[in-house]
Design a protein around this motif. Structure first.
Motif, short mmCIF file in Angstrom:
data_model
loop_
_atom_site.label_atom_id
_atom_site.label_comp_id
_atom_site.label_asym_id
_atom_site.label_seq_id
_atom_site.Cartn_x
_atom_site.Cartn_y
_atom_site.Cartn_z
N ASP A 4 6.83 8.51 71.21
CA ASP A 4 7.21 7.65 70.53
C ASP A 4 6.32 6.29 71.49
O ASP A 4 6.47 5.01 70.40
CB ASP A 4 8.63 7.46 70.85
N GLU A 132 20.59 0.49 73.69
CA GLU A 132 19.39 0.68 72.82
C GLU A 132 18.32 -0.45 72.71
O GLU A 132 17.31 -0.06 73.43
CB GLU A 132 19.94 0.86 71.31
N ARG A 135 16.15 1.13 76.14
CA ARG A 135 14.94 2.05 75.33
C ARG A 135 14.31 1.21 74.90
O ARG A 135 13.10 2.17 75.62
CB ARG A 135 15.62 2.80 74.76
N PRO A 193 12.78 6.50 67.20
CA PRO A 193 14.48 7.04 67.00
C PRO A 193 15.31 6.28 67.59
O PRO A 193 15.61 6.19 68.71
CB PRO A 193 13.97 8.06 66.77
N ASP A 194 16.79 6.01 66.38
CA ASP A 194 17.71 6.33 66.82
C ASP A 194 18.22 5.22 67.93
O ASP A 194 18.58 4.85 68.85
CB ASP A 194 18.73 6.73 67.78
N VAL A 195 18.20 3.55 67.23
CA VAL A 195 17.29 2.77 68.05
C VAL A 195 18.00 1.79 67.06
O VAL A 195 17.45 0.56 66.53
CB VAL A 195 16.49 1.33 68.76
N PRO A 196 18.75 1.69 65.09
CA PRO A 196 18.80 0.82 64.67
C PRO A 196 19.95 -0.82 65.42
O PRO A 196 19.30 -1.33 64.30
CB PRO A 196 20.10 1.96 64.15
N SER A 197 20.45 -0.48 65.88
CA SER A 197 21.13 -1.88 66.25
C SER A 197 19.98 -2.84 66.82
O SER A 197 20.29 -4.50 66.24
CB SER A 197 22.28 -1.59 66.99
#
Length: 228
Positions: A4, A132, A135, A193-197
């Motif tokens: 990423d 998040e 990250r 991926p997977d940091v929508p907030s």
């Protein structure tokens, strides 16, 4: 190092810092903020704008590796409330606009904490999760003064975070279509991926509904209850 964080040219950035981040958030006067929410929120629009900022700052201050959060604003009520949370409030320079405010705040941070990595963060992330955000910040390269990185917003057209290494020029270009401008300016895109907030900023009623689905902070939850 994960796939990423690979740069567009295929190279890997150097390791990210483990701490000490300065985050700069811009906030318009509450009476002018979030104008696109007027039809959705009516007289509660200013309250929503403040609640978004309060939850964003609370989460950012709780993020591992973040040492300080600076809010650039000319609104006295917002400044007082955000300072009470622990934010450093920097007086905005009238008439400059979003990117001028971020440049002003970044210059303040550079003078006060010259060795700290620096990031501009949207102030309308009411569902922001500290883990998040950590990250995302860990994916920012710090190997030289030219290193900058950004995170696109949920629709993929704008930007919610722009970060750079100590000593680097932030060069914010936020606003409509900022994802393309930041990429064209040499910043590489963080595609975790997977940091929508961290991606879910709120400009419209639909955005707000999506933020609520992610789970907003307590200030926004209280403001949302007033809309019912």
């Amino acid at each position: 190092m994960t796939q990423d964080t690979v740069r567009p040219d295929g190279t890997l950035p150097p390791p990210a810092p483990t701490g000490g981040w300065s985050l700069v958030l811009p906030l318009k006067p509450l009476g002018l903020a979030k104008s696109r929410l007027a039809r959705f929120a009516g007289p509660h629009r200013a309250d929503l704008a403040l609640s978004f900022a309060l939850d964003t700052v609370t989460a950012a201050l709780a993020c591992p590796g973040v040492s300080r959060v600076l809010v650039v604003t000319g609104d006295p009520l917002a400044g007082e409330r955000l300072a009470a949370l622990g934010a450093v409030v920097v007086a905005d320079e009238p008439g400059g606009g979003l990117n001028a405010a971020l440049t002003h705040g970044a210059a303040y941070a550079r003078r006060a904490w010259p060795d700290a990595p620096l990031a501009a963060l949207s102030a309308d992330l009411p569902a922001l999760r500290p883990a998040e955000l950590a990250r995302v910040l860990a994916a920012v390269p710090t190997g030289g003064p030219g290193n900058r990185a950004f995170l696109a917003d949920a629709p993929g057209l704008g930007t919610t975070l722009l970060a750079c290494a100590p000593g680097a020029r932030l060069a914010p270009a936020f606003g409509e279509g900022s994802r393309a401008r930041h990429a064209a300016g040499g910043a590489y895109e963080i595609t975790l991926p997977d940091v929508p907030s961290v991606r879910r900023d709120v400009d419209t009623g639909e955005d707000f509904v999506q933020a609520l689905a992610l789970g907003v902070g307590p200030y926004t939850a209280a403001a949302a209850a007033a809309l019912v």
